[in-house]
Design a protein around this motif. Sequence first.
Motif, PDB file in Angstrom:
ATOM      1  N   UNK A  34       6.854  -0.460   5.599  1.00 48.37           N
ATOM      2  CA  UNK A  34       5.862  -1.470   5.264  1.00 48.37           C
ATOM      3  C   UNK A  34       4.555  -1.188   5.996  1.00 48.37           C
ATOM      4  N   UNK A  35       3.473  -1.096   5.202  1.00 45.24           N
ATOM      5  CA  UNK A  35       2.142  -0.982   5.784  1.00 45.24           C
ATOM      6  C   UNK A  35       1.541  -2.380   5.906  1.00 45.24           C
ATOM      7  N   UNK A  36       0.933  -2.674   7.057  1.00 44.90           N
ATOM      8  CA  UNK A  36       0.269  -3.960   7.279  1.00 44.90           C
ATOM      9  C   UNK A  36      -1.230  -3.703   7.340  1.00 44.90           C
ATOM     10  N   UNK A  37      -2.000  -4.487   6.541  1.00 46.30           N
ATOM     11  CA  UNK A  37      -3.436  -4.272   6.440  1.00 46.30           C
ATOM     12  C   UNK A  37      -4.169  -5.570   6.750  1.00 46.30           C
ATOM     13  N   UNK A  38      -5.314  -5.469   7.453  1.00 50.24           N
ATOM     14  CA  UNK A  38      -6.148  -6.639   7.718  1.00 50.24           C
ATOM     15  C   UNK A  38      -7.334  -6.598   6.756  1.00 50.24           C
ATOM     16  N   UNK A  39      -7.407  -7.621   5.844  1.00 48.56           N
ATOM     17  CA  UNK A  39      -8.466  -7.615   4.844  1.00 48.56           C
ATOM     18  C   UNK A  39      -9.779  -8.173   5.403  1.00 48.56           C
TER      19      UNK A  39
END
Length: 360
Positions: free
Chosen positions: A60-65
């Motif tokens: 799982x990749x976690x991204x901050x928008x």
Amino acid sequence: MTRTHSAIYYDELNHFYNATIFISSVTLTMRFRNENGQDIDRNWLGENILSLEETELQSTLIYKNESGNPERLVIRDPALLAEIKYQFRHLRFTGSHWRHRSGGLRSKFLTVIVIILALLALVYFLFVPWLGERVAMKFSKDREIALGEQMYKTTMVGTETDTRKTALLNEFYKELHYDIDYPIEITVVKSPDVNAFAVPGGHIVVFDRILENMKTPEELAALLGHEASHVELRHSLKNISRSVARKMFLMVILGGDAGVAGYLADRADDLKGLQYSRELETEADDNGLALMERSGIDTKGMLDLMFLLQRESEGHETSALLSTHPVFNSRIKNIKKQMKTTDVKRDDKLAEIFHELFEN
């Protein structure tokens, strides 16, 4: 962007979509169809990907928008995961960035360690002996003489003194009238070695074997002038101080010069085999020549002494004196250069004592 993969995209509201993934070295693009049937492209900047969580079944990749809220991309395709890691290998979340950086840090760390070790070696082998010599040279003359007495007693343990020759050699030395500001005392010991050495503070030890091949009083005067010069110029103290400087250095830090004096006294036997540098030998030669000249003794005796020592070494195992007081060609050239034509005083007393040394 030529290669595509599939994964599940979760937006910030936790809505999920089957997405086609396009990868470049800068962005990760998710293309999916929303609830209204519209095709949407969602672009992630690689530098804003916070982390990569890996399990056996999925990653799982976690991204901050832009709003600061997290989005996710669930990956079950190993090829996609491998492609992401490769394209974003320069970024922190893949882990390879840190491995590369830590490798660089390790390399820098090792370089620093090597430099530190080199500096320590330089200090240990060059600066500390120099410092040890300087510490020893801070000794007062009275302290040096007292130290020399201790060292002399230690040196004499196990030796056999020739009392008759000792008395004659001290009488011979007094007749030389060398102007030395130390209480010179000479001891002749019985030994098959060709040797003589000076003890800090005034003692000179002469092995009887070296006397056997001397032909003239001037040769003996040269030997005693040379050794007395080592005493006067504090060469013996300097030399043994340098040889034990590393131990002395720790003692100075922990206990002052009293501890140094005790340690030097314990190392008195080192004087027998302590080799002088070419510089110190030449200095003792020059000073010995000056003593002979002022006393009206033919300085050719110093040159004859050098030739005697060279002859002694021919066809034999190198003598102890030659190993500790090596005769360099440069020393002989220097002696020839320093020799001056002076008025030589005839001293029948010196000749008488010299010849008495060889009588039974």
